[in-house]
Design a protein around this motif. Structure first.
Motif, short mmCIF file in Angstrom:
data_model
loop_
_atom_site.label_atom_id
_atom_site.label_comp_id
_atom_site.label_asym_id
_atom_site.label_seq_id
_atom_site.Cartn_x
_atom_site.Cartn_y
_atom_site.Cartn_z
N GLU A 41 0.81 -1.18 -0.10
CA GLU A 41 0.11 -0.10 0.10
C GLU A 41 0.74 1.09 0.01
N GLN A 73 -5.24 0.47 -6.99
CA GLN A 73 -5.76 -0.85 -6.24
C GLN A 73 -6.74 -1.58 -7.16
N ARG A 125 -5.31 10.25 -3.76
CA ARG A 125 -6.39 9.34 -3.31
C ARG A 125 -7.02 8.71 -4.49
N TRP A 165 -4.51 6.42 -6.11
CA TRP A 165 -4.15 5.30 -5.21
C TRP A 165 -5.29 4.11 -5.56
N ARG A 166 -6.67 4.48 -5.53
CA ARG A 166 -7.52 3.70 -5.69
C ARG A 166 -7.78 3.12 -6.96
#
Length: 332
Positions: free
Chosen positions: A163, A308, A301, A304-305
């Motif tokens: 992460e 993922q 953010r 990052w998502r």
């Protein structure tokens, strides 16, 4: 748990065999250990040497993009390969591969998300007295700018959780070491230092070609990253300086004006007006930069998502490919 050890390389065909020889294939707490080499546009046989040495994967840049770009390419490739922990080490055998277990232990024990190996700077013989003092000063500045307790900020021997690796973004093409620490500190990534050992120097550093150049480029990196993550504080401190100069100059002029000698000190009034104007402009720029920083955090953010989601989507595809291959093997 999968550990990927990445090695950014640029013309390291001579030193890579020695570096690879000290890397572990088993680390307590990790089920799998893989080696990843990032060939940053080398002109020698770095990639071929890596393959002969049994490296699990080699990623190549068509041209030399710099250490920071190679580092980020390695993180992206390791995450895509399913790494849970990523260790970065140098190809010049500066760091002792036996300390990788020490480096990853805080992550396995969930005490940290980013671990940086602290070299014994004071005992390093090939570091000059000046370089040792500058290393200490630079690390102190980075600690203050990042709100962390990193003992050796320029160290490239470090470990990341999956992460944490996905949340890091490096904008500099020169080096990633200082920038990632400041970014991690302001992104609430838990950073920790552990003492490590180093090996004798094989060759002069290609990154530090001269002390003056290294100090200049490191200083500009720290200032730029601090302005990126603390824009309000950055601009307001500079604004405060100009406002204080303006207040002092204005007070000086008014004092002489009251004594009837203002005509001879008109330059103080001009300096006061100019300084106050610049200070107010910087004050407003601080507000605007802070609003931009909010948007940057939102974009980070989202990025990052998205990473993922891409990795989650890639895993089922990889699993289905493995299943299909298994069926073919059984049919054969």
């Amino acid at each position: 748990m999968k550990l990927v050890i990445q090695i950014p390389c640029y013309n390291e065909a001579a030193s890579l065999p020695l570096t690879i020889a000290h890397l572990p294939r088993a680390v307590p707490g990790c089920d799998t250990v893989e080696w990843l080499v990032i060939d940053d546009g080398s002109a020698d046989d770095t990639a071929a040497v890596a393959e002969r040495l049994g490296v699990d994967r080699v990623v190549r840049h068509p041209v030399n993009r710099g250490l920071a770009a190679a580092f980020m390419t390695g993180l992206e490739a390791a995450v895509a390969d399913g790494a849970d922990i990523i260790v970065n080490t140098d190809a010049d055998n500066q760091y002792d591969g036996r300390d990788i277990e020490t480096l990853v232990r805080p992550i396995i024990e969930r005490r940290a998300e980013m671990v940086i190996g602290a070299r014994p700077i004071g005992d390093t013989e090939h570091f000059s007295w000046l370089k040792k003092k500058l290393q200490g000063l630079g690390s102190a500045v980075v600690r203050a700018a990042s709100n962390t307790r990193v003992a050796d900020a320029p160290s490239g021997f470090r470990a990341f959780t999956r992460e944490a690796a996905q949340r890091l973004n490096v904008f500099s093409s020169y080096t990633y070491t200082l920038e990632t620490i400041i970014q991690a500190g302001h992104s609430n990534i838990r950073v920790m230092s552990v003492p490590i050992r180093t090996n004798p120097d094989l060759r002069p550093s290609r990154l530090v070609k001269s002390i003056g150049r290294y100090v200049w480029r490191s200083s500009t990196t720290i200032v730029r990253i601090f302005a990126t993550y603390k824009p309000l504080t950055f601009f307001w401190l500079i604004a405060l300086f100009f406002l204080v100069v303006g207040a002092l100059s204005g007070g000086w002029y008014l004092a002489y004006k009251l004594m009837g000698q203002g005509a001879g000190h008109i330059q103080s009034a001009v300096l006061a007006a100019a300084s106050v104007t610049v200070g107010l402009i910087l004050f407003m720029l601080g507000f605007l930069a802070d609003l931009s920083a909010v948007n940057r955090r939102l974009l980070e953010r989202i990025d990052w998502r998205l990473r993922q989601l891409e990795n989650a989507r890639a895993k089922p595809d990889a699993a289905s490919d493995a299943g299909a291959a298994s069926k073919r093997d059984r049919a054969a």
